[in-house]
Design a protein around this motif. Structure first.
Motif, PDB file in Angstrom:
ATOM      1  N   PRO A  43      11.992   9.917 -23.587  1.00 24.15           N
ATOM      2  CA  PRO A  43      11.568   8.846 -24.677  1.00 24.15           C
ATOM      3  C   PRO A  43      12.583   8.456 -25.874  1.00 24.15           C
ATOM      4  CG  PRO A  43       9.864  10.845 -24.211  1.00 24.15           C
ATOM      5  CD  PRO A  43      11.051  10.974 -23.507  1.00 24.15           C
ATOM      6  N   LYS A  70      14.791   5.894 -23.607  1.00 20.60           N
ATOM      7  CA  LYS A  70      14.239   4.627 -23.632  1.00 20.60           C
ATOM      8  C   LYS A  70      13.904   3.693 -24.666  1.00 20.60           C
ATOM      9  CE  LYS A  70      11.433   6.077 -19.541  1.00 20.60           C
ATOM     10  NZ  LYS A  70       9.897   5.960 -19.113  1.00 20.60           N
ATOM     11  N   ALA A  71      13.454   4.373 -25.763  1.00 24.22           N
ATOM     12  CA  ALA A  71      13.290   3.790 -27.098  1.00 24.22           C
ATOM     13  C   ALA A  71      14.674   3.061 -27.775  1.00 24.22           C
ATOM     14  CB  ALA A  71      12.517   4.669 -28.245  1.00 24.22           C
ATOM     15  N   TRP A 103      15.190  -0.765 -27.988  1.00 18.49           N
ATOM     16  CA  TRP A 103      15.714  -1.557 -29.653  1.00 18.49           C
ATOM     17  C   TRP A 103      16.856  -2.466 -29.209  1.00 18.49           C
ATOM     18  CZ3 TRP A 103      20.024  -1.447 -32.128  1.00 18.49           C
ATOM     19  CH2 TRP A 103      20.006  -2.047 -33.509  1.00 18.49           C
ATOM     20  N   GLU A 161       3.703   5.781 -21.720  1.00 22.77           N
ATOM     21  CA  GLU A 161       4.823   6.165 -22.253  1.00 22.77           C
ATOM     22  C   GLU A 161       4.487   6.853 -23.757  1.00 22.77           C
ATOM     23  OE1 GLU A 161       7.740   5.948 -21.579  1.00 22.77           O
ATOM     24  OE2 GLU A 161       7.746   4.365 -19.944  1.00 22.77           O
ATOM     25  N   ALA A 198       6.379   6.542 -29.324  1.00 22.45           N
ATOM     26  CA  ALA A 198       7.769   6.007 -29.980  1.00 22.45           C
ATOM     27  C   ALA A 198       8.279   4.752 -28.927  1.00 22.45           C
ATOM     28  CB  ALA A 198       8.764   7.223 -30.185  1.00 22.45           C
ATOM     29  N   VAL A 199       8.152   5.048 -27.674  1.00 22.23           N
ATOM     30  CA  VAL A 199       8.667   4.052 -26.804  1.00 22.23           C
ATOM     31  C   VAL A 199       7.483   2.976 -26.917  1.00 22.23           C
ATOM     32  CG1 VAL A 199       8.925   3.715 -24.325  1.00 22.23           C
ATOM     33  CG2 VAL A 199       9.698   5.952 -25.137  1.00 22.23           C
ATOM     34  N   GLN A 202       8.323   0.909 -29.989  1.00 22.78           N
ATOM     35  CA  GLN A 202       9.621   0.147 -29.593  1.00 22.78           C
ATOM     36  C   GLN A 202       9.330  -0.891 -28.808  1.00 22.78           C
ATOM     37  OE1 GLN A 202      12.235  -0.671 -31.498  1.00 22.78           O
ATOM     38  NE2 GLN A 202      12.714   1.546 -31.661  1.00 22.78           N
TER      39      GLN A 202
END
Length: 194
Positions: free
Chosen positions: A127, A130-131, A135, A161, A164-165, A168
């Motif tokens: 995660p 990915k996030a 970004w 997901e 957090a993902v 984002q």
């Protein structure tokens, strides 16, 4: 006082892991522009160790050095790119996370490496990594030819997901829309409907 003796804090192969972790913290505190080359060489070596947590912390330390030392940031980026070329999954993921921090510290300075990061999208499965990549895509959407397609690939698994993902993705999609409304209007609508 100790910055000239930084090598005393370099890790030995038989140091217990907790000692290695503490030595990394001390090294980051003592790093200066005079000793950064020796430190980077050492941190790059640590990134090939077997202990995954220690490797991650070493890669993170390279990013922290870049954020701390303005003039050494480019050398730190170079080492991170070399580490990404190893294609070791957790090294690539940690590198992406710290590169995001470097981009935040030095906006519009190192965009030339974005293509290399995009080439490694398929290896990202954690995660935070990915996030961080999302970004970067959202922040530099106008410099990435297929930013909308890259975000679209992440949107396919939006429901599964990590929050957090998802957050984002929402933010990056809106940024992408603001920079290129004609091509991304459908994508924004799809995200908002999810």
């Amino acid at each position: 006082i100790l910055e000239n003796e930084i090598k005393v804090f370099f890790c030995k192969y038989n140091d217990p892991i907790y000692v290695k972790m503490e030595k990394l913290e001390i090294i980051i505190k003592l790093v200066t522009e005079r000793n950064i080359d020796a430190v980077l060489l050492e941190l790059k070596e640590y990134a090939t160790e077997v202990d995954v947590d220690f490797v991650r912390k070493s890669v993170s330390a390279i990013g922290r050095c870049a954020v701390k030392l303005d003039r050494a940031a480019e050398r730190c980026i170079g080492v991170l790119l070399e580490l990404i070329q190893t294609k070791v999954n957790y090294v690539v993921q940690e590198s992406v996370i710290v590169i995001k921090d470097i981009f935040r510290r030095y906006p519009n300075r190192y965009e030339s490496i974005i293509a290399t990061l995009c080439d490694n999208l398929d290896t990202l499965d954690e995660p935070m990594a990915k996030a961080s990549m999302i970004w970067i895509i959202g922040e530099y959407a106008e410099r990435i030819d297929n930013a909308d397609e890259l975000l679209d690939s992440f949107l396919e698994t939006f429901e599964e997901e990590d929050p957090a993902v998802q957050l984002q993705l929402l933010t990056a999609t809106v940024k992408c829309f603001l920079k290129n409304p004609e091509d991304t209007q459908d994508m924004v609508q799809r995200v908002l409907d999810m």
